[in-house]
Scaffold this active site. Sequence first.
Site: not given
Length: 234
Positions: A67, A136, A138, A143
């Site tokens: 990313d 979380n 990811h 996400e």
Amino acid sequence: MKVINTNSYDKMSLMAAEAIKQQLTMKPDSILGLATGSSPIGCYAKLVEWYNEKQISFKHAKTVNLDEYWGLAPENNQSYRFFMEKHLFNLVDINPENTNLPNGLADDYDQECARYEALIDSLGGMDLLILGIGHNGHIGFNEPDTCFHNIVHREKLKDSTIKANSRLFDNIEDVPTHAITMGIGTIMRANKIILLAGEGKEEAIHKATTGPISAVVPASVLQLHRNVTIITSF
Ligand code: F6R
């Protein structure tokens, strides 16, 4: 899915570096998928050490990063290109032309996402992909959501991710709100995956490995991959 709890950041880093070394020994022209962040820094440091001792070479390897922040120039010291150059690319013998990240400054992000997905395909896919995991759940910047995204796409970062990543910026307002990331499908097409999880990621790993497979915990999809090793520092 294999989970190895090492109880040590150094041991986690060493195990991951050994897997990359083995991959490069077996296939010097491997396609390596790479992550940024705190989790792989120790692994990259080990690889640099071994490169300096002439134990490994990246001469024939190609890399694709997971990313890149949307809106940051490669030379911005918060960009993932900058991170990779600082921690690995500038310190080993990889050909800079063989290192790839999404272009965070591309005029048209849809075109850039399509270009990056096609690039990974044209390389024949990733032999080995190193992942981190968010609090979380990811992976890359996929996400928590209502569905899994298949291919490279632009993702809006959750407030919790912006907050977590703000530790590396002067102000939280400076953290980009979007990133271009490999999709879950892109990630799942890697031949082999190693996920590194440092301190504070216990709950995310618990949910990803024992919970239902759900886009709410993106890493849970890894339960369906045939060759995943999770290495934790806890
Ligand atoms: C980074 C990436 C992210 C990180 C994750 C964990 O390229 O794709 O998914 O791996 O946010 O970051 P750290 O390792 O800093 O806790």
